[in-house]
Write a protein that holds these residues in place. Structure first.
Motif, PDB file in Angstrom:
ATOM      1  N   ILE A  30      -7.313  -0.113   0.633  1.00  0.00           N
ATOM      2  CA  ILE A  30      -5.908   0.288   0.475  1.00  0.00           C
ATOM      3  C   ILE A  30      -5.632   1.548   1.290  1.00  0.00           C
ATOM      4  CG2 ILE A  30      -4.221   1.218  -1.167  1.00  0.00           C
ATOM      5  CD1 ILE A  30      -5.436  -0.704  -3.268  1.00  0.00           C
ATOM      6  N   GLN A  31      -6.517   2.526   1.190  1.00  0.00           N
ATOM      7  CA  GLN A  31      -6.344   3.748   1.971  1.00  0.00           C
ATOM      8  C   GLN A  31      -6.423   3.477   3.464  1.00  0.00           C
ATOM      9  OE1 GLN A  31      -9.401   6.348   0.316  1.00  0.00           O
ATOM     10  NE2 GLN A  31      -7.917   7.294  -1.079  1.00  0.00           N
ATOM     11  N   VAL A  58       0.803  -1.231   0.000  1.00  0.00           N
ATOM     12  CA  VAL A  58       0.000   0.000   0.000  1.00  0.00           C
ATOM     13  C   VAL A  58       0.832   1.275   0.000  1.00  0.00           C
ATOM     14  CG1 VAL A  58      -1.954  -1.186   1.056  1.00  0.00           C
ATOM     15  CG2 VAL A  58      -0.287  -0.016   2.513  1.00  0.00           C
ATOM     16  N   GLU A  59       2.018   1.257   0.579  1.00  0.00           N
ATOM     17  CA  GLU A  59       2.813   2.482   0.608  1.00  0.00           C
ATOM     18  C   GLU A  59       3.330   2.851  -0.785  1.00  0.00           C
ATOM     19  OE1 GLU A  59       3.232   4.799   2.902  1.00  0.00           O
ATOM     20  OE2 GLU A  59       1.763   3.646   4.039  1.00  0.00           O
ATOM     21  N   GLN A 112      -3.220   1.985   4.692  1.00  0.00           N
ATOM     22  CA  GLN A 112      -2.220   3.042   4.819  1.00  0.00           C
ATOM     23  C   GLN A 112      -2.382   3.782   6.142  1.00  0.00           C
ATOM     24  OE1 GLN A 112      -3.116   5.233   1.247  1.00  0.00           O
ATOM     25  NE2 GLN A 112      -1.599   4.151   0.002  1.00  0.00           N
ATOM     26  N   GLN A 113      -3.628   4.119   6.488  1.00  0.00           N
ATOM     27  CA  GLN A 113      -3.879   4.861   7.720  1.00  0.00           C
ATOM     28  C   GLN A 113      -3.587   4.028   8.962  1.00  0.00           C
ATOM     29  OE1 GLN A 113      -7.734   6.760   7.795  1.00  0.00           O
ATOM     30  NE2 GLN A 113      -7.525   7.543   5.714  1.00  0.00           N
TER      31      GLN A 113
END
Length: 249
Positions: free
Chosen positions: A191-192, A74-75, A195-196
């Motif tokens: 995905i977001q 994801v990064e 990331q969080q």
């Protein structure tokens, strides 16, 4: 001793493949009588295993290696122009995690989705028993994600949260909302979210070259494929070697 050494594994008998006509499939799966915890499942996911209901499994076909585990780091992920449009189109939705429990509203949406989108699949016809067994099996690390528009339920995603990432198990959505691309949006949202949460990957299950239903998984780039017992990163679409090379013949 690693935690998974206490697990027992079985191989199913050969049966017709659900994805490739004319192929026979078999599955390696963890003894379903053994409760797999989050640490064990995280390790198994690194080896290409997947969860469906109470079963944690991996394809184990003698004559075929077409099913390839795929995950998104994801990064490194950067949305394409089309994916940015999908995110923009759905920014009016309210998204939240909810507990894993029966809701009539969820089942009604699931039944509509299966009846209109997957009448030729293994889950047709839908039933409450099938829904519970597939989506509401309490693993201890699973939750549902609701996608709503001013209160109206548009989509639900089942997601496993592990120490090494989110595993996108299944998503169903309003079949009349084609313009929103809700299935793709659900993946982008996870995905977001990964990331969080500081998680490294989103696991999207298996990808098969030439299978139309799975082609969307290569749209999230870069992606990683589990090949020859290692994860390999690809920025573009993967082209598999000839079958003789795959099987070392």
């Amino acid at each position: 001793m690693h935690a998974i050494q206490a697990l027992r594994f079985y191989v199913s008998t050969a049966h017709p493949c659900s994805y490739l006509p004319g192929q026979q499939a078999s599955t390696l799966f963890v003894d379903p009588q053994h409760a797999v915890d989050a640490e064990q499942y995280a390790y198994l996911s690194e080896l290409g295993f997947r969860r469906s209901g109470r079963h944690i499994y991996r394809p184990h076909c003698k004559s075929c290696q077409a099913c390839i585990p795929l995950r998104v780091p994801v990064e490194r992920f950067r949305p394409s122009r089309q994916q940015r449009r999908i995110l923009q189109r759905n920014q009016d939705l309210n998204v939240r995690w909810v507990p894993l429990r029966w809701q009539d509203e969820h089942y009604a949406l699931y039944a509509r989705y299966i009846e209109q989108r997957h009448r030729d699949g293994d889950m047709y016809p839908p039933s409450p028993e099938q829904f519970r067994g597939f989506l509401l099996e309490d693993s201890g690390f699973s939750q549902l994600i609701e996608f709503r528009l001013t209160g109206r339920l548009l989509a639900v995603a089942l997601c496993d949260q592990l120490e090494n990432g989110l595993s996108a198990v299944y998503t169903f959505f309003d079949p009349d909302e084609n313009a929103r691309s809700l299935g793709r949006f659900a993946v982008l949202w996870q995905i977001q979210e990964a990331q969080q949460l500081g998680l490294p990957a989103v696991y999207l299950g298996y990808w098969i070259e030439g299978c139309r239903k799975m082609s969307y998984k290569c749209e999230y780039r870069p992606f990683e494929l589990y090949l020859e017992q290692h994860w390999h990163c690809f920025d573009e679409r993967y082209t598999p070697p000839e079958q003789d090379a795959v099987h070392g013949i």
